[in-house]
Each structure stands twice: as C-alpha cells, then as structure tokens.
Enzyme design. Structure first.
Site, PDB file in Angstrom:
ATOM      1  N   HIS A 167       1.393   4.003   2.023  1.00  0.00           N
ATOM      2  CA  HIS A 167       1.811   4.555   3.066  1.00  0.00           C
ATOM      3  C   HIS A 167       3.365   4.758   3.017  1.00  0.00           C
ATOM      4  O   HIS A 167       3.997   3.892   2.561  1.00  0.00           O
ATOM      5  CB  HIS A 167       1.303   3.969   4.264  1.00  0.00           C
ATOM      6  CG  HIS A 167      -0.058   4.237   4.943  1.00  0.00           C
ATOM      7  ND1 HIS A 167      -0.812   3.611   5.570  1.00  0.00           N
ATOM      8  CD2 HIS A 167      -0.869   5.339   4.205  1.00  0.00           C
ATOM      9  CE1 HIS A 167      -2.178   4.002   5.592  1.00  0.00           C
ATOM     10  NE2 HIS A 167      -2.097   5.135   5.118  1.00  0.00           N
ATOM     11  N   HIS A 203      -7.610  -0.510   5.369  1.00  0.00           N
ATOM     12  CA  HIS A 203      -6.366   0.132   6.015  1.00  0.00           C
ATOM     13  C   HIS A 203      -6.231   1.346   5.006  1.00  0.00           C
ATOM     14  O   HIS A 203      -6.334   2.675   5.203  1.00  0.00           O
ATOM     15  CB  HIS A 203      -5.267  -0.829   6.192  1.00  0.00           C
ATOM     16  CG  HIS A 203      -3.868   0.129   6.683  1.00  0.00           C
ATOM     17  ND1 HIS A 203      -4.057   0.759   7.966  1.00  0.00           N
ATOM     18  CD2 HIS A 203      -2.824   0.380   6.080  1.00  0.00           C
ATOM     19  CE1 HIS A 203      -2.775   1.313   8.040  1.00  0.00           C
ATOM     20  NE2 HIS A 203      -2.076   1.106   7.106  1.00  0.00           N
ATOM     21  N   ASP A 243      -0.069  -3.945   6.182  1.00  0.00           N
ATOM     22  CA  ASP A 243      -0.670  -3.396   7.429  1.00  0.00           C
ATOM     23  C   ASP A 243      -2.233  -3.917   7.423  1.00  0.00           C
ATOM     24  O   ASP A 243      -3.242  -3.260   7.909  1.00  0.00           O
ATOM     25  CB  ASP A 243      -0.718  -1.925   7.486  1.00  0.00           C
ATOM     26  CG  ASP A 243       0.662  -1.355   7.925  1.00  0.00           C
ATOM     27  OD1 ASP A 243       1.335  -2.257   7.988  1.00  0.00           O
ATOM     28  OD2 ASP A 243       0.831  -0.190   7.821  1.00  0.00           O
ATOM     29  N   HIS A 264       0.897  -1.319   0.046  1.00  0.00           N
ATOM     30  CA  HIS A 264       0.057  -0.031  -0.196  1.00  0.00           C
ATOM     31  C   HIS A 264       0.816   1.266  -0.179  1.00  0.00           C
ATOM     32  O   HIS A 264       1.978   1.230   0.161  1.00  0.00           O
ATOM     33  CB  HIS A 264      -0.919   0.034   1.188  1.00  0.00           C
ATOM     34  CG  HIS A 264      -0.454   0.013   2.530  1.00  0.00           C
ATOM     35  ND1 HIS A 264       0.105  -0.626   3.045  1.00  0.00           N
ATOM     36  CD2 HIS A 264      -0.604   1.009   3.491  1.00  0.00           C
ATOM     37  CE1 HIS A 264       0.445  -0.605   4.310  1.00  0.00           C
ATOM     38  NE2 HIS A 264       0.224   0.725   4.388  1.00  0.00           N
ATOM     39  N   ASP A 274       5.538   4.859   5.107  1.00  0.00           N
ATOM     40  CA  ASP A 274       6.420   3.659   5.774  1.00  0.00           C
ATOM     41  C   ASP A 274       6.411   2.501   5.089  1.00  0.00           C
ATOM     42  O   ASP A 274       6.856   1.662   5.669  1.00  0.00           O
ATOM     43  CB  ASP A 274       6.247   3.825   7.396  1.00  0.00           C
ATOM     44  CG  ASP A 274       4.432   2.953   7.435  1.00  0.00           C
ATOM     45  OD1 ASP A 274       3.613   3.431   6.859  1.00  0.00           O
ATOM     46  OD2 ASP A 274       4.474   2.186   8.323  1.00  0.00           O
ATOM     47  N   HIS A 275       5.999   2.645   4.036  1.00  0.00           N
ATOM     48  CA  HIS A 275       5.853   0.962   2.997  1.00  0.00           C
ATOM     49  C   HIS A 275       6.661   1.559   1.572  1.00  0.00           C
ATOM     50  O   HIS A 275       7.006   0.415   1.201  1.00  0.00           O
ATOM     51  CB  HIS A 275       4.797   0.554   3.014  1.00  0.00           C
ATOM     52  CG  HIS A 275       4.093   0.079   4.282  1.00  0.00           C
ATOM     53  ND1 HIS A 275       3.821  -1.153   4.522  1.00  0.00           N
ATOM     54  CD2 HIS A 275       3.580   1.058   5.418  1.00  0.00           C
ATOM     55  CE1 HIS A 275       3.435  -1.299   6.039  1.00  0.00           C
ATOM     56  NE2 HIS A 275       3.115   0.183   6.371  1.00  0.00           N
ATOM     57  N   HIS A 334       4.675  -4.511  11.005  1.00  0.00           N
ATOM     58  CA  HIS A 334       4.884  -3.844  12.239  1.00  0.00           C
ATOM     59  C   HIS A 334       5.052  -5.136  13.235  1.00  0.00           C
ATOM     60  O   HIS A 334       4.358  -5.980  13.395  1.00  0.00           O
ATOM     61  CB  HIS A 334       3.744  -2.699  12.445  1.00  0.00           C
ATOM     62  CG  HIS A 334       3.956  -1.630  11.688  1.00  0.00           C
ATOM     63  ND1 HIS A 334       4.647  -0.847  11.737  1.00  0.00           N
ATOM     64  CD2 HIS A 334       3.125  -1.630  10.300  1.00  0.00           C
ATOM     65  CE1 HIS A 334       4.317   0.305  10.729  1.00  0.00           C
ATOM     66  NE2 HIS A 334       3.351  -0.394   9.788  1.00  0.00           N
TER      67      HIS A 334
END
Ligand code: ZN
Ligand code: FE
Length: 240
Positions: free
Chosen positions: A57, A113, A132, A55, A59-60, A170
């Site tokens: 985001h 998400h 996530d 996805h 942090d990905h 995570h």
C-alpha cells in the site's frame, strides 16, 4: 539494543525509524513519505541503510524511491508483492530472516489485509513490526484476503511472547476501542484500557506500541473464538 523512533505522518500513519548501535545501521519500516524520515535521521546523525516494507500500500511504500535515491539504502519486502513494489532489492517470505546489523528478524506471513502482507519479529529485541495486520484493539481490513486468513494471523501473532512490543502502522486505537467495547461490553480489561487511551489521546499522545499481552486481553479480533466470529466482528467494524 535497538532504538526505535516514531515518526507520525499523514493523518494517522506511524513510520518507525530503527537504529542498531553496534553496526550503526538505521532502517525505516513502511515509509509512507520520505521527507520527515530523512529529516529525522539527519537530526540524529543516523545514516539510513535499509527500508523494510510490510505490504505494498502507498501509505507504506510511498517514500521508498526518494529515500533510496537520497541514501542508497537497501529495500526488503514481501516476495508475494514484488510486482507491486518495484523498488524492492530483496524479497522475503515466512521462514526467511532479515538482518539489521547484529539483530535478526524472522519474517512471518500474515496475508489478508493484502495478499502478501508480512510481519518482522526480532526475538532478541522483543519487538515486532506488523504493518496493517494487528492494531491496538483492532486488525487490518480484509482487502485482499479472508477472515480465515486473518484468524490464522491472529494465532501466529498471539504465539509471540506476551511482552513482545507490537509496532503497528496507524494510530487507530481510539476508534478500534470504541468498537471493541460494543463487541465485548463486559470486558473489564478493555474498559480500563479505553480509559487510558482516551486520556492519552486528549493529550495528543500516541498509544502505539502495544504488547501481545494487552492485545490478548482487549483485542476483539485476536479474541474472536472462531473464523465466523472474527468475520462477523470485522464486518461490524467496517460498518461501525
Ligand atoms: Zn495497508
Ligand atoms: Fe496503512
């Protein structure tokens, strides 16, 4: 047989570095950052050929551009998020497959998400990368989707073989488990699991990957009996 290396970055992210020996291909799942990934690959003498994103985001995907610049790798990610991941080369959705050398991955749509979140299941390796969407004893927050969608996602993922190893993005296990014990105080499997998790965390060790079998027994979101129950549990966890 693929080899999967865990690279912990930021406060609680896991980046997965995946090597396929027959083809010598190496792939990165959800690189939040580039530097530790490039360093780990270099140390192992592996040439990164691909990135797979679950996805959009940051942090990905934050490491996409720098890893691509350093290696010339090919980036695959969710078609529905193509506008939010400008570095994508190949867009995929449910029904499509991604390939790492000899290993094929089925793409599963798991929106909720984020609106276009996908997961990658490698049946021959008994492995799934779920970003996530599914965590150990938890699920992703509903930023761009609904509890009904997350409920459907749980049905799709629990349909995978029990022994499937679940690589989430995570280390949220301990806090998820603390809430899970509130949601299901009488769940003995959950109590036993939390004892193991606390021991691991005290030693500073990772609790991921998990398995479908473990999640079926202990995950209050996978175990929610209805959309309403999942929604109530998600709201309770958000405020926990
Ligand atoms: Zn996310
Ligand atoms: Fe994340």
């Amino acid at each position: 047989m693929i080899e999967i290396i865990r690279i912990p970055v930021l406060s609680d992210n896991y980046i997965w570095l995946v090597h396929e020996p027959a083809s010598q291909e190496t792939m990165v799942v959800d690189p939040a950052v580039a530097e530790p990934v490039l360093a780990e690959a270099e140390k192992r003498g592996w040439a990164i050929t691909q990135i797979w994103n679950t996805h959009w985001h940051p942090d990905h995907t934050g490491g996409n551009a720098a890893i691509k610049q350093a290696t010339g790798c090919h980036i695959t990610g969710p078609e529905a998020e193509r506008d939010r991941i400008p570095t994508l080369d190949t867009m995929v959705k449910e029904g499509d497959t991604a390939r790492l050398g000899e290993v094929e991955a089925e793409v599963i749509d798991v929106p909720a998400h984020t609106a276009g979140h996908i997961a990658f299941h490698m049946p021959s390796e008994n492995v799934a990368f779920v970003g996530d969407t599914l965590f150990a004893m938890g699920c992703g927050r509903l930023f761009e989707g609904t509890a009904a969608q997350m409920y459907d996602n749980m049905r799709k993922l629990e349909a995978l073989p029990d022994s499937t190893k679940i690589y989430c993005a995570h280390e949220y296990t301990q806090s998820n488990g603390e809430y899970a014990l509130v949601a299901e105080p009488d769940n003995l499997a959950l109590r036993e699991r939390m004892a193991d998790v606390l021991t691991l965390r005290l030693r500073g060790e990772a609790t991921v990957p998990t398995t479908i079998k473990l999640e079926r027994a202990t995950n209050p979101f996978m175990r929610a009996a209805s959309v309403e129950e999942l929604a109530a549990r998600r709201t309770a966890k958000d405020n926990f």
